[in-house]
Design an enzyme around this catalytic site. Sequence first.
Site, PDB file in Angstrom:
ATOM      1  N   SER A   1       0.827  -1.204   0.000  1.00  0.00           N
ATOM      2  CA  SER A   1       0.000   0.000   0.000  1.00  0.00           C
ATOM      3  C   SER A   1       0.866   1.261   0.000  1.00  0.00           C
ATOM      4  O   SER A   1       1.663   1.470  -0.911  1.00  0.00           O
ATOM      5  CB  SER A   1      -0.956  -0.049   1.199  1.00  0.00           C
TER       6      SER A   1
ATOM      7  N   ASP B   1      -9.546  -5.342  -4.519  1.00  0.00           N
ATOM      8  CA  ASP B   1      -8.975  -4.348  -3.602  1.00  0.00           C
ATOM      9  C   ASP B   1      -9.871  -3.114  -3.612  1.00  0.00           C
ATOM     10  O   ASP B   1      -9.971  -2.410  -4.614  1.00  0.00           O
ATOM     11  CB  ASP B   1      -7.554  -3.989  -4.069  1.00  0.00           C
TER      12      ASP B   1
ATOM     13  N   HIS C   1      -7.504  -5.819  -0.133  1.00  0.00           N
ATOM     14  CA  HIS C   1      -6.308  -5.006   0.117  1.00  0.00           C
ATOM     15  C   HIS C   1      -5.435  -5.647   1.205  1.00  0.00           C
ATOM     16  O   HIS C   1      -4.221  -5.502   1.190  1.00  0.00           O
ATOM     17  CB  HIS C   1      -6.729  -3.598   0.539  1.00  0.00           C
TER      18      HIS C   1
END
Length: 276
Positions: free
Chosen positions: A97, A227, A256
């Site tokens: 991320s 995601d 995610h």
Amino acid sequence: MSFVKSGDGTEIFYKDWGPKTAQPIVFHHGWPLSADDWDAQMLFFLANGYRVVAHDRRGHGRSSQVWDGHDMDHYAADVAAVVQHLDLRDAVHIGHSTGGGEVTRYVARHGQGRVAKAVLIGAVPPLMLKTEANPGGLPLEVFDGFRAALAANRAQFYLDVPTGPFYGYNRPGAEPSKGVIGNWWRQGMMGGAKAHYDGIKAFSETDFTEDLKAIDVPTLVMHGDDDQIVPIADSALLAVKLLKHGTLKVYEGFSHGLCTVNADVINADLLAFVKG
């Protein structure tokens, strides 16, 4: 606990486990978490004979809760301070991320001669924000909403995110784990509100296009096609095209939070890439 001072005096906490002679795997966590988010990967690679290193980003976890420097340039420089302090070479840098953005900027600007490979997992590059040049991005209002929720009631916001979209627990048939949700909340609340507030701008508005083009080591791009935090169409699918030596691996139905809820699959693929 282990700390190193970065260029501006900020104390960065880090973990350094395993034989000092083994190849180092360096992990970069997502927003607003800490090095603890990599427990499943660090234990796995440690058991496979590697040296594993992970730090808490400035203002996050156990690092100094400074009020400034919450941008990708400082994040990357802080990583460079840890790497130099430990004299890490032939390292594989893995970022999730926001941590994927951190890896991208670090490798492009500081990693020459020290980096063997890179991995971007559910990562924010090349750019999350919708602009004229990036029409598929998310509108600024989405990130303004994050900031408003954080400022109004950070503790509740940090329950809502993992309970819902982060791990895909809002999908039909999902079985939420109270432990996973609680651990996300714990990590988030360890950090500073100012760092997390400013970090939203850092992960959403930083353009990594030129950084991606500059990376010349083999880079694996891993992303779940479900995601809900960093949509794949405007991140991984674009990022891999900008990399000189990029490989894309898409995971059907993964969220995610794939490094946690699908750790067995992710760890095996990471190991194969590191060894390959």
